[in-house]
Enzyme design. Structure first.
Site, PDB file in Angstrom:
ATOM      1  N   CYS A  35       0.815  -1.216   0.000  1.00 19.52           N
ATOM      2  CA  CYS A  35       0.000   0.000   0.000  1.00 19.52           C
ATOM      3  C   CYS A  35       0.844   1.259   0.000  1.00 19.52           C
ATOM      4  O   CYS A  35       0.349   2.338  -0.286  1.00 19.52           O
ATOM      5  CB  CYS A  35      -0.891   0.042   1.227  1.00 19.52           C
ATOM      6  SG  CYS A  35      -2.395  -0.878   0.996  1.00 19.52           S
ATOM      7  N   CYS A 105      -3.052   9.801   5.854  1.00 16.84           N
ATOM      8  CA  CYS A 105      -1.969   9.554   6.820  1.00 16.84           C
ATOM      9  C   CYS A 105      -2.485   9.716   8.252  1.00 16.84           C
ATOM     10  O   CYS A 105      -2.117   8.950   9.142  1.00 16.84           O
ATOM     11  CB  CYS A 105      -0.799  10.500   6.576  1.00 16.84           C
ATOM     12  SG  CYS A 105       0.023  10.219   5.002  1.00 16.84           S
TER      13      CYS A 105
END
Lengths: 287, 385
Positions: A35, A105
């Site tokens: 990923c 994030c």
């Protein structure tokens, strides 16, 4: 080049609390190499159950490293209960904001924390996100998409991509993401229309009666009154809703149709699909 | 802070000689080459001289060159023109590793009405010529392949591809934007019908490109307007930049040996030192069939954007094929087409040199990068080194 804040660059260039805790009380892990980002979070509790130490290891870009570093600063000193209330937005705010394309994030930080808390409670590996995979490129489930949509008030598939990557690969799942967004906000809209009517929540009988009453007032009565009729809630017994018709509706031969096509339909939609509506005639009540 | 600029495949500095050649046309000599008066009309011979210099770099005739606004325009103009010339041949063959200038256009054409065959590459980024031949059909109108890849520097066997394309009766377009000025090109002995190049990749300014159109090849203008460029590209000429492009091509021809000598050795030294000093590092792309200036290296277990920003703090400029820097969420389409594992693709760094690259710049990278990789790996939950 990304427009990172000074705080992001500071946490990226000088990350706090890097490393492992050998005797950690909780370990959370999210993401994987394929990923492009991954985060492992270690928590150590003190005698009072507060987070005494937190450390992390991250594979990822500058904002992934900064988000993990910020997370460790935020959780220290908190109880697990307090930590469970930390949102991805708290992480982004701690960094003075993140570029919108990089919000995933902060979501990764929040998920690592959830994974650690689950690990503490279950003392086993953290449970995987439930639901069906929607985005095959990044392995994102419908449950996760619905959650980031709800928590961050997202309205477009592009925003969903920024927050959890879903839809950012081949793009085939974008219509499905749109459908999930529509579904989430449709449900929210209904909740607002009939306040406190979540179908999933377990209701006490009093709460249920209250919601049924509100739904009748707001959703059903106006329709009946337009035709010169009216309705009254008599009682609620389990999932049986007993009502009586008033005005022109009372004694109307088609009241049975009204019960199923209007009253029951609305109550099932706004309160619970299990409800059954029955008409009580005044003579029944007397007896 | 001094800058170590190792990102010349992204863009190059304008050569001082180029800037000097351009300056009069940004100042006193502002005339329009199409004017009847001599103040403007005299400018025409400078545009034509530049056309001659561009032609000379690639072994073409001046009439075979038109000036464009950028490399992307050249690519778009060529492919669309080839398709327009042959409406009964709507099939396109191209590769999975093209620059977005070709990739994006072909994807759009595929959505509209054209069939597109996308050729794969092997682990070293090379095409399979048999696959090229198998892809060609009676209805293939154009084959578009890049001369050299912008990310890996891998050079395709363009003339072998071209021979097959010609046998199939299709047009052959080549995106030579990275190759022009770095390796010798000669259209006199070539199968190429259209060839695109761009100014800012060879020390001319941004905003100017050129397209080679082989004599006798049909061409439909992409930008429709006035009679400029022999009626093949409307719009008043960007005189200063065209003069700059001409000067840059003349310089590139003179420096071709240096590019393939000193620059290549410098690149090899950088590459070897990094592969030696950093564990779990690998070279992406064919080791020999490559541009002399490009090195694409993957550092496993670390992420490209993090590497770039750490290098940026030290004044080192490079680029990466990682997801975070590609503007998408997936790593470079070129590295994925090569089957480079995601773990390595995310940690890829491209260094691209030029004739202005110094030993000191290369030494700085060799000194600073291995510790950066080490630090980032200490942060990483994967791998150890």
């Amino acid at each position: 080049m990304w427009d990172y804040t000074e705080k992001v660059m500071d946490h990226f260039l000088h990350p706090r609390n890097v490393g492992e805790i050998a005797d950690a009380d909780a370990v959370g892990e999210v993401g994987n190499l394929a990923c492009g980002d991954a985060l492992k979070l270690y928590l150590k509790l003190d005698a009072e159950g507060r987070i005494a130490d937190a450390k992390f290891q991250t594979f990822g870009c500058a904002s992934a490293i900064a988000s993990a570093s910020a997370l460790t600063e935020i959780v220290k000193g908190k109880t697990l209960e307090e930590a469970s209330r930390i949102t991805n937005d708290d992480i982004a705010l701690h960094l003075g904001g993140l570029p919108k394309e990089k919000m995933h994030c902060s979501v990764m930080g929040k998920e690592a924390l959830e994974s650690a808390l689950a690990n503490y409670r279950g003392a086993g590996p953290a449970p995987k996100e439930e639901g069906e995979i929607v985005c095959r490129c990044f392995g994102v489930t419908d449950a996760k998409i619905a959650r980031v949509v709800r928590e961050n008030k997202l309205t477009t598939p592009e925003q969903v991509t920024h927050y959890c990557k879903a839809g950012g690969g081949c793009g085939n799942c974008i219509p499905e993401i749109q459908a999930i967004i529509d579904d989430v906000w449709e449900k929210e809209r209904r909740k607002k229309a009939a306040p406190g009517a979540p179908t999933a929540r377990r209701l006490t009988n009093i709460q249920k009666i209250q919601i049924i009453q509100e739904t009748i007032e707001k959703e059903i009565k106006p329709a009946l009154r337009a035709d010169g009729g009216d309705i009254e809630l008599i009682d609620v017994v389990g999932d049986r809703v007993l009502v009586a018709f008033r005005g022109v509706c009372a004694g109307c031969p088609s009241s049975g149709v009204t019960i199923t096509s209007v009253v029951e339909k609305k109550l099932r939609e706004f309160v619970s699909p299990a409800l059954r509506v029955e008409e009580v005639r005044d003579d029944d009540r007397v007896s | 802070m001094t800058i170590a600029y190792l990102d010349n495949n992204a863009t190059t500095r304008v050569a001082p000689e180029v800037l000097e050649a351009m300056m009069p046309f940004l100042a006193d000599r502002y005339g329009n080459p199409s004017s009847m008066h001599s103040f403007g009309g005299r400018i025409r011979k400078h545009v034509d001289a530049a056309r001659g210099e561009v032609a000379a770099l690639i072994g073409a005739e001046p009439e075979e060159i038109i000036f464009t606004g950028c490399g992307t325009e050249s690519d778009n103009a060529a492919i669309l023109s080839a398709l327009a010339a042959n409406p009964r041949r709507p099939h396109i063959v191209t590769t999975r590793v093209e620059h977005p200038a070709v990739l994006g256009l072909c994807k759009r054409l595929e959505k509209e009405k054209h069939q597109v065959t996308w050729l794969g590459v092997d682990a070293q980024g090379m095409l399979d010529l048999d696959e090229v031949r198998r892809a060609l059909r009676d209805c293939t109108g154009v084959v578009s392949a890049m001369y050299a890849n912008n990310e890996t520097g891998v050079v395709f066997p363009v003339e072998e591809i071209g021979a097959a394309v010609k046998a199939a009766g299709a047009y052959f377009h080549v995106d030579a934007i990275q190759a022009a000025g770095k390796i010798p090109l000669d259209m006199r002995r070539s199968t190429i019908d259209y060839l695109a190049l761009s100014g800012h990749k060879l020390h001319a300014p941004k905003g100017v490109g050129a397209l080679y159109i082989r004599k006798g090849t049909k061409f439909t203008p992409f930008i429709v307007g006035g009679h400029q460029e022999m009626g093949r590209r409307g719009g008043t000429e960007n005189v200063a930049s065209i003069v700059g492009l001409g000067a840059a091509c003349a310089l590139a021809a003179r420096h071709m040996d240096e590019e393939n000598g000193r620059v290549r050795r410098l690149r090899d030294r950088l590459e070897q030192a990094l592969l030696d000093k950093a564990p779990d590092a690998r070279l992406n792309g064919h080791p020999e069939r490559r541009l002399p200036n490009t090195a694409n290296i993957s550092f496993s277990y670390v992420e490209g954007e993090a590497i770039l920003l750490r290098m940026n703090e030290l004044g080192i400029c490079a680029s990466s094929g990682s997801a975070c820097t590609s503007g998408s969420l997936e790593p470079s389409h070129v590295l994925r087409a090569m089957g480079i594992p995601y773990t390595a693709a995310h940690g890829s760094v491209r260094f691209s040199l030029s004739r202005y690259t110094t030993d000191e710049e290369v030494d700085l990278v060799i000194e600073k990068l291995p510790p950066i990789i080490r630090t980032l790996r200490e942060l990483s939950p994967f791998g150890r080194g």
